[in-house]
Design a protein around this motif. Structure first.
Motif, mmCIF file in Angstrom:
data_model
loop_
_atom_site.group_PDB
_atom_site.id
_atom_site.type_symbol
_atom_site.label_atom_id
_atom_site.label_comp_id
_atom_site.label_asym_id
_atom_site.label_seq_id
_atom_site.Cartn_x
_atom_site.Cartn_y
_atom_site.Cartn_z
ATOM 1 N N UNK A 1 0.850 -1.182 0.000
ATOM 2 C CA UNK A 1 0.000 0.000 0.000
ATOM 3 C C UNK A 1 0.892 1.241 0.000
ATOM 4 N N UNK A 2 0.793 2.023 -1.058
ATOM 5 C CA UNK A 2 1.595 3.245 -1.176
ATOM 6 C C UNK A 2 0.824 4.411 -0.565
ATOM 7 N N UNK A 3 1.187 4.751 0.667
ATOM 8 C CA UNK A 3 0.452 5.791 1.382
ATOM 9 C C UNK A 3 0.603 7.159 0.722
ATOM 10 N N UNK A 4 1.716 7.366 0.013
ATOM 11 C CA UNK A 4 1.901 8.653 -0.656
ATOM 12 C C UNK A 4 0.877 8.863 -1.768
ATOM 13 N N UNK A 5 0.338 7.765 -2.314
ATOM 14 C CA UNK A 5 -0.710 7.847 -3.335
ATOM 15 C C UNK A 5 -1.950 8.526 -2.763
ATOM 16 N N UNK A 6 -2.242 8.256 -1.500
ATOM 17 C CA UNK A 6 -3.407 8.832 -0.844
ATOM 18 C C UNK A 6 -3.193 10.280 -0.422
ATOM 19 N N UNK A 7 -1.949 10.698 -0.338
ATOM 20 C CA UNK A 7 -1.655 12.055 0.108
ATOM 21 C C UNK A 7 -2.084 13.101 -0.911
ATOM 22 N N UNK A 8 -2.259 12.683 -2.166
ATOM 23 C CA UNK A 8 -2.638 13.598 -3.249
ATOM 24 C C UNK A 8 -4.150 13.557 -3.443
ATOM 25 N N UNK B 1 -9.994 6.949 -6.148
ATOM 26 C CA UNK B 1 -8.794 6.257 -5.680
ATOM 27 C C UNK B 1 -8.947 4.757 -5.943
ATOM 28 N N UNK B 2 -7.928 4.166 -6.545
ATOM 29 C CA UNK B 2 -7.898 2.719 -6.735
ATOM 30 C C UNK B 2 -6.926 2.135 -5.721
ATOM 31 N N UNK B 3 -7.446 1.283 -4.838
ATOM 32 C CA UNK B 3 -6.686 0.846 -3.671
ATOM 33 C C UNK B 3 -6.798 -0.661 -3.478
ATOM 34 N N UNK B 4 -5.757 -1.291 -2.891
ATOM 35 C CA UNK B 4 -5.823 -2.722 -2.599
ATOM 36 C C UNK B 4 -6.862 -3.022 -1.524
ATOM 37 N N UNK B 5 -7.388 -4.229 -1.540
ATOM 38 C CA UNK B 5 -8.476 -4.604 -0.637
ATOM 39 C C UNK B 5 -8.086 -4.555 0.831
ATOM 40 N N UNK B 6 -6.800 -4.655 1.126
ATOM 41 C CA UNK B 6 -6.367 -4.657 2.521
ATOM 42 C C UNK B 6 -6.166 -3.252 3.093
ATOM 43 N N UNK B 7 -6.532 -2.212 2.347
ATOM 44 C CA UNK B 7 -6.428 -0.844 2.849
ATOM 45 C C UNK B 7 -7.370 -0.650 4.045
ATOM 46 N N UNK B 8 -6.866 -0.213 5.191
ATOM 47 C CA UNK B 8 -7.749 -0.041 6.362
ATOM 48 C C UNK B 8 -8.615 1.210 6.245
ATOM 49 N N UNK B 9 -9.866 1.107 6.658
ATOM 50 C CA UNK B 9 -10.763 2.258 6.623
ATOM 51 C C UNK B 9 -10.274 3.363 7.550
ATOM 52 N N UNK B 10 -9.582 3.001 8.621
ATOM 53 C CA UNK B 10 -9.065 4.015 9.543
ATOM 54 C C UNK B 10 -8.095 4.951 8.820
ATOM 55 N N UNK B 11 -7.286 4.404 7.899
ATOM 56 C CA UNK B 11 -6.376 5.226 7.107
ATOM 57 C C UNK B 11 -7.173 6.134 6.161
ATOM 58 N N UNK C 1 -7.356 10.361 5.612
ATOM 59 C CA UNK C 1 -7.273 11.054 4.324
ATOM 60 C C UNK C 1 -8.535 11.883 4.079
ATOM 61 N N UNK C 2 -9.679 11.360 4.502
ATOM 62 C CA UNK C 2 -10.939 12.095 4.350
ATOM 63 C C UNK C 2 -10.881 13.418 5.107
ATOM 64 N N UNK C 3 -10.313 13.390 6.301
ATOM 65 C CA UNK C 3 -10.188 14.610 7.093
ATOM 66 C C UNK C 3 -9.192 15.569 6.457
ATOM 67 N N UNK C 4 -8.105 15.030 5.933
ATOM 68 C CA UNK C 4 -7.066 15.877 5.330
ATOM 69 C C UNK C 4 -7.587 16.609 4.107
#
Length: 297
Positions: free
Chosen positions: A85-92, A97-107, A111-114
């Motif tokens: 999981x490339x967290x820098x992908x979510x920073x933009x 967003x296309x993300x792997x299934x193991x991405x935690x909702x907490x993460x 990002x939603x708040x940011x």
């Protein structure tokens, strides 16, 4: 299940544990030991599916185990994915967003708040991975996860990669209409409804509310029963039977929210089956309604 056969698994992206402590694979922490196989790539999942087919091995797929009851010494193996999981992908900020299934909702909530992503507030406080949230159409009183999903990549139980385009018929209450038992969710494309700076405060406030009204910090599996209707919840029905705080073999009907069972120590799968069965029987007898389990057993 023949563990000698499982020892023949040979793939660089697969980790095999024949005597795994499965209590750490679920949020309820029920005591259980069994076979756990972890896949770190799509090719590993594909290899594993064909291996299972050839050797007639049954399996169950795990996310965070927040909506699953794990069995002790089961006749099947448990499989989970841990893709990079490339967290820098979510920073933009992106439109989707296309993300792997193991991405935690907490993460994703962070990002939603940011970015102030409108729509992502609906999964505040849900302890799940992206794949698990899609499989069960996870939701809160703010909405359901399915409304955010545009496309899902799955690996079918036959070993074929398939892209599912989501439409209005793809989801149902606490479930989906496109996955079969044995299919893997590999990744998903999720969207939002634009940016709104008020989302950050909404997420913070709703998380405070959930902590106040639900036993978020305790060892639970989330809601045990599906609500009968928006106006008649399972928690209200259980509370009406004076079962709040009822304790059975280290498993307690939560004093904070009656649709949650709290593991008070060494609860087991059997404890859960007995308490959920008793509760369902009481609900049907005194309320005249057969409540369905929301948690997967």
């Amino acid at each position: 299940m023949n563990k000698e056969t499982l020892k023949k698994i040979n793939h660089k992206d697969i980790a095999l544990n024949l005597e795994a402590d499965l209590s750490f694979q679920s949020t309820m922490r029920l005591k259980a030991v069994g076979v756990l196989i972890t896949c770190h790539s799509i090719s590993a999942c594909s290899y594993l599916i064909h291996f299972f087919q050839e050797n007639k091995i049954q399996y169950r797929i795990l996310g965070w185990g927040a909506n699953q009851i794990i069995h002790n010494d089961a006749s099947w193996v448990y499989v989970k994915i841990e893709f990079p999981l490339k967290k820098e992908y979510l920073e933009v900020y992106r439109n989707s967003y296309t993300l792997p299934a193991n991405t935690p909702l907490s993460l994703l909530s962070v990002i939603a708040k940011k970015h102030g992503l409108r729509g992502w507030e609906i999964f505040t406080g849900i302890p799940a991975t992206l794949g698990g949230a899609i499989a069960m159409n996870a939701g809160t009183r703010l909405g359901e996860f399915g409304q955010l999903v545009e496309e899902v990549k799955i690996l079918t139980k036959e070993g074929t990669l398939k892209d599912i385009i989501i439409d209005k018929n793809s989801f149902k209450y606490r479930g989906n209409c496109f996955l079969r038992d044995g299919d893997f969710i590999i990744s998903a494309k999720i969207t939002h409804f634009g940016q709104d700076p008020s989302v950050e405060k909404e997420i913070t406030d709703y998380l405070k509310l959930r902590n106040k009204t639900q036993p978020i910090s305790q060892k639970t599996c989330g809601c045990v029963f599906k609500n009968f209707s928006p106006s008649f919840s399972a928690g209200q029905a259980i509370d009406s039977l004076a079962l709040r705080g009822f304790l059975h073999k280290d498993l307690e009907i939560s004093p904070k929210h009656c649709n949650f069972f709290e593991n008070r120590g060494n609860a087991t799968t059997q404890s859960f089956l007995e308490l959920s069965g008793f509760t369902a029987e009481m609900l049907e007898r005194f309320c005249g309604i057969k409540f369905e389990l929301e948690v997967k057993v």
